[in-house]
Scaffold this active site. Structure first.
Site, PDB file in Angstrom:
ATOM      1  CG  ASP A 266      -1.933   1.108   1.224  1.00 31.79           C
ATOM      2  OD1 ASP A 266      -2.412   1.460   0.123  1.00 31.79           O
ATOM      3  OD2 ASP A 266      -2.239   1.657   2.301  1.00 31.79           O
ATOM      4  CG  HIS A 271       2.843   6.512  -1.382  1.00 27.43           C
ATOM      5  ND1 HIS A 271       2.369   6.782  -2.644  1.00 27.43           N
ATOM      6  CD2 HIS A 271       1.756   6.203  -0.639  1.00 27.43           C
ATOM      7  CE1 HIS A 271       1.056   6.629  -2.660  1.00 27.43           C
ATOM      8  NE2 HIS A 271       0.654   6.270  -1.451  1.00 27.43           N
TER       9      HIS A 271
HETATM   10  C1  BG6 Z   1      -2.656   5.947   0.045  1.00 26.14           C
HETATM   11  C2  BG6 Z   1      -2.804   4.680   0.820  1.00 26.14           C
HETATM   12  O1  BG6 Z   1      -1.966   5.703  -1.142  1.00 26.14           O
HETATM   13  O2  BG6 Z   1      -1.961   6.898   0.805  1.00 26.14           O
HETATM   14  C3  BG6 Z   1      -3.485   4.947   2.137  1.00 26.14           C
HETATM   15  O3  BG6 Z   1      -3.581   3.757   0.067  1.00 26.14           O
HETATM   16  C4  BG6 Z   1      -2.805   6.052   2.879  1.00 26.14           C
HETATM   17  O4  BG6 Z   1      -3.521   3.769   2.925  1.00 26.14           O
HETATM   18  C5  BG6 Z   1      -2.636   7.271   1.990  1.00 26.14           C
HETATM   19  O5  BG6 Z   1      -3.618   6.387   3.990  1.00 26.14           O
HETATM   20  C6  BG6 Z   1      -1.855   8.355   2.671  1.00 26.14           C
HETATM   21  O6  BG6 Z   1      -1.875   9.481   1.866  1.00 26.14           O
HETATM   22  P1  BG6 Z   1      -1.816  10.939   2.488  1.00 26.14           P
HETATM   23  O7  BG6 Z   1      -1.838  11.831   1.289  1.00 26.14           O
HETATM   24  O8  BG6 Z   1      -3.024  11.080   3.365  1.00 26.14           O
HETATM   25  O9  BG6 Z   1      -0.550  11.020   3.261  1.00 26.14           O
END
Ligand code: BG6
Length: 796
Positions: A266, A271
């Site tokens: 995920d 990321h």
């Molecule tokens: C998403 C994930 O890609 O990124 C989520 O699927 C996560 O699980 C989210 O909560 C976090 O993103 P941000 O922008 O809120 O830091």
């Protein structure tokens, strides 16, 4: 105003209008089709991002139309979209009336339509063409934003490709949202499918972290501060890099998705890996060349050292399994193994980063929401003045760090922080401004005032940034197919090896205490606290702290230690170290006899990390048994010891005692008297031929060392070391005999893995029958015997 002036003004206005029209004509018309326009992501971010795009670009000669599309009926969809459009906001510097006007114009250009069949796509294309013709516009391009689940991709892609491509000379851009597969194979399959409909340059795979302002600033920052960073951005100066995304939310409400993915798929595979490559890649000469950036990024992937089980620590918040049971209608007995927390240690095998630990960490239900990349520099200075006299921008003794602060946390906004004792960074003043000091605020152990700190002049949501990049064709902010597959190739082996690992349970939030703290030695990562694992939680109920225990009991009347493999190995290594310390204290040396095979490998690896505490200089290493192959043969037990332990520690070479299986250029010939030689060596060096510790394993047939069932050699008699025959290859072996083993002060038997379950059960019931089960003959005459079994071997 005089009539002449009126005339001039009218001409000027006409010219401006004409110029506008020409510009419009020059740039053309863009149709944006938002698929999944009534979904959560669209509601939260995408419509707002499209509005921002409209505001930014409409004055520059483009015209737009926005088509929200979904499977929802036209009426419901229209109502939904109308509501979302009403709530759109303008940048802070736009006055409310002006904002209302702009929103009104955007609303006029936006409409909802139901898109289900390929005929619907055909009709959409016809409508776009009709509009272009009607308004006399030239088509610049079409953007299709797929905010839909991946199973819907193929059908939509087929329809777009067959009946909704723009006319000649205009571009097509399709925007895809993760997940892009589940592992390397599925990602490859999905990519192949998409490639049959779209060209690579037409696809924009979104990783919304690449649109976060602090992340998007990493490369420009490295570029604009080249001079200062050139000498610093490498293994000689960087102590470690931390890439962190902590969340307070848990997975409730999306356990269907989460059960299949877990935190590594995920967040880390995408990321955090993207951020890692931005930090680690070689900086291209021209950072605004998408092609160069993407090429260098790919090279960074190639330098990543493969991960193994020990590169990771996993956790799961305690309420998770219950949530899955509720949401997925699972039985009370169901316990998920999906990790909701992971810490991973990554290394890069290249000249720049060799030896620098990159720590990636993310988790749900943690104590705070924050994201950052922190580059911590080594400190080799000594400061002569007392600490109270250290001055932030002069003292080399204060921590030196650069932080790309992604958001939230104590600071509450994105930022770039550079320790004042490093250098004053350059950031473009149009888009980044210095953060005002907030006395009392401490970040990464220092007051904010210790940093040069910059935050964006205008905070922008990641999706708005990315939508603008899609519009401008900036492919370096997106994931190419090669990039995607390289990332999956890196993560998939680790994911496979962890598939059956039980994550450590944690209560969630501040209560986690130090439970999830981890530390690394060499390439291994482990939790700092040796928390005993949960054995069998009560059915249905969320586990409570009392459910955690390491099983300490008896097996064949001797002490048994049982735990999950990681804990078991750590415990055994601790016990060996303690025994070694005691022996060295009492006798000045420690004689350790080790088995071969696969079970002790993790133990060797664990011992290999104990450079300092373990009395290696006083330790003698002996072999319990050996295969009759040359010592450098991969099958040789000595070779296993060499690869996993010896080459990592400093043992005097005369303390290492391989079995002499290879004499006179032949293997285990009786006439060469290798067994007798080994026995003499033992008797010469080991008092009473009594080893301080003998480590044994247990075969699925009940053999131990190289003493096999139905083969009497070595079970009794005066010979301390014997040649034996194994039922499996290589057949010829050399082994310590049972009587010699039983002279040891301590014998540890390590049994791991489900395969050992049956023999474990059987041996628990049999008496002293070494002929049938040589292991049953292990009974130190005056020493101690301890069994170390992992749960799979013990409980099945
Ligand atoms: C998403 C994930 O890609 O990124 C989520 O699927 C996560 O699980 C989210 O909560 C976090 O993103 P941000 O922008 O809120 O830091």
């Amino acid at each position: 105003m005089r009539p002449g002036c009126w005339k001039m003004l009218a001409v000027a206005v006409c010219m401006v209008l004409l110029a506008g029209l020409q510009a419009q004509d020059l740039q053309g018309h863009v149709s944006v089709i938002l698929l999944g326009a009534t979904g959560d992501l669209a509601k939260k971010y995408l419509w707002q991002g499209l509005f921002q795009l409209y505001l930014d670009e409409v004055g520059k000669g483009y015209s737009f139309s926005f088509h929200g599309a979904a499977l929802t009926s036209t009426k419901q969809g229209q109502e939904f979209v109308a509501k979302v459009l009403e709530s759109l906001s303008c940048p802070e510097d736009v006055a409310p009336e002006r904002c209302a006007e702009l929103r009104g114009r955007f609303q006029q250009r936006s409409q909802y339509r139901r898109l289900r069949t390929s005929e619907d796509y055909m009709a959409l294309s016809k409508d776009i063409e009709a509009q272009l013709q009607h308004e006399g516009l030239r088509e610049a391009g079409r953007i299709f934003y797929f905010s839909v689940p991946p199973f819907a991709y193929a059908d939509i892609a087929r329809s777009i490709n067959s009946s909704c491509r723009p006319g000649p000379g205009a571009w097509l851009r399709v925007v895809l949202e993760k997940p892009f597969g589940h592992d390397r194979l599925s990602a490859q399959q999905l990519a192949t499918e998409l490639r049959s409909f779209f060209q690579e340059e037409e696809m924009y795979r979104v990783d919304h972290y690449l649109g976060k302002q602090a992340v998007a600033q990493i490369l420009p920052f490295r570029d604009q501060n080249r001079k200062a960073l050139d000498g610093l951005w490498n293994r000689h100066h960087v102590e470690r890099v931390e890439i962190i995304m902590k969340e307070t939310v848990d997975a409730e409400g999306r356990t269907g998705f989460y059960e299949e993915y877990g935190v590594i798929r995920d967040v880390l595979q995408n990321h955090l890996t993207e951020i890692l490559t931005l930090v680690a890649m070689e900086l291209p000469y021209n950072v605004s060349s998408s092609e160069a950036v993407l090429r260098h990024k790919l090279q960074a992937f190639q330098a990543l050292r493969g991960l193994h089980k020990d590169s990771a620590v996993l956790g799961q918040y305690q309420a998770y399994s219950g949530q899955v049971r509720r949401e997925q209608q699972k039985p009370d007995s169901f316990h998920s193994l999906t990790p909701t927390f992971a810490g991973i240690l990554v290394h890069m095998d290249n000249l720049r980063w060799e030896g620098v630990p990159f720590i990636l960490m993310s988790g749900k239900a943690l104590d705070e929401r924050v994201g950052y990349v922190r580059i911590l520099f080594r400190n080799q200075a000594y400061c002569a003045q007392t600490e109270t006299r250290w001055v932030a921008d002069q003292s080399q003794c204060l921590p030196r760090q650069i932080v790309f602060y992604i958001g939230h946390g104590e600071l509450g906004s994105p930022a770039v922080l550079v320790s004042r004792n490093l250098f004053r960074p350059f950031l473009p003043s149009g888009s980044w401004k210095e953060v005002e000091d907030r006395p009392g605020l401490r970040l990464f152990g220092r007051p904010l005032s210790d940093f040069y700190a910059y935050s964006p002049v205008r905070e922008q949501d990641a999706y708005s940034v990315l939508i603008s990049h899609i519009f401008h064709g900036r492919k370096d902010s997106f994931i190419t197919t090669e990039n995607l597959l390289a990332s999956w190739a890196f993560w998939t082996p680790l994911l496979d090896s962890l598939a059956h690992e039980a994550p450590r349970l944690y209560p969630g939030g501040a209560e986690n205490g130090h439970l999830l703290d981890f530390e690394f030695t060499g390439t291994q990562l482990r939790f700092s606290q040796q928390q005993p694992e949960q054995l069998v939680p009560g059915p249905g109920s969320a586990p409570s702290p009392s459910d955690f225990q390491v099983l300490q009991s008896k097996y064949r009347d001797s002490p048994l230690i049982s735990a999950w493999p990681e804990e078991l190995i750590a415990k055994l290594a601790d016990d060996i170290e303690a025994t070694a310390m005691r022996a060295v204290r009492r006798f000045g040396e420690f004689h350790l006899a080790l088995s071969g095979g696969s079970s002790p490998v993790p133990l060797f690896q664990q011992l290999a990390t104990r450079h300092y505490g373990f009395p290696w200089a006083h330790t003698h290493l002996w072999l319990v048994d050996e295969r009759c192959v040359p010592l450098r043969d991969p099958e040789s037990n000595f070779q296993g010891l060499q690869a996993h332990l010896l080459q990592h520690i400093r043992v005097p070479y005369y303390n290492v005692h391989p079995m002499p299986v290879h004499l006179h250029q032949r293997l285990c010939a009786e006439e060469d008297q290798g067994a007798q030689m080994y026995a003499s060596e033992i008797s010469a060096l080991v008092t009473n031929s009594s080893f301080d510790l003998v480590l044994l394993g247990m075969g699925t047939d009940g053999h131990t060392a190289s003493l096999f069932p139905q083969s009497p050699a070595g079970l009794e008699g005066p010979q301390p070391v014997v040649l034996t025959r194994s039922p499996s290859k290589p057949h010829q072996r050399m082994s310590l005999s049972l009587p010699l083993i039983n002279r040891a002060r301590k014998v540890a038997i390590l049994v791991m893995g489900r395969m050992k379950r049956e023999i474990t059960l059987l041996v628990s019931r049999v008496g002293h029958e070494p002929k049938k089960w040589p292991i049953s003959g292990v009974l130190p005459s005056s020493g101690q015997l301890v069994w170390y079994m992992d749960y799979e071997a013990f409980l099945g």
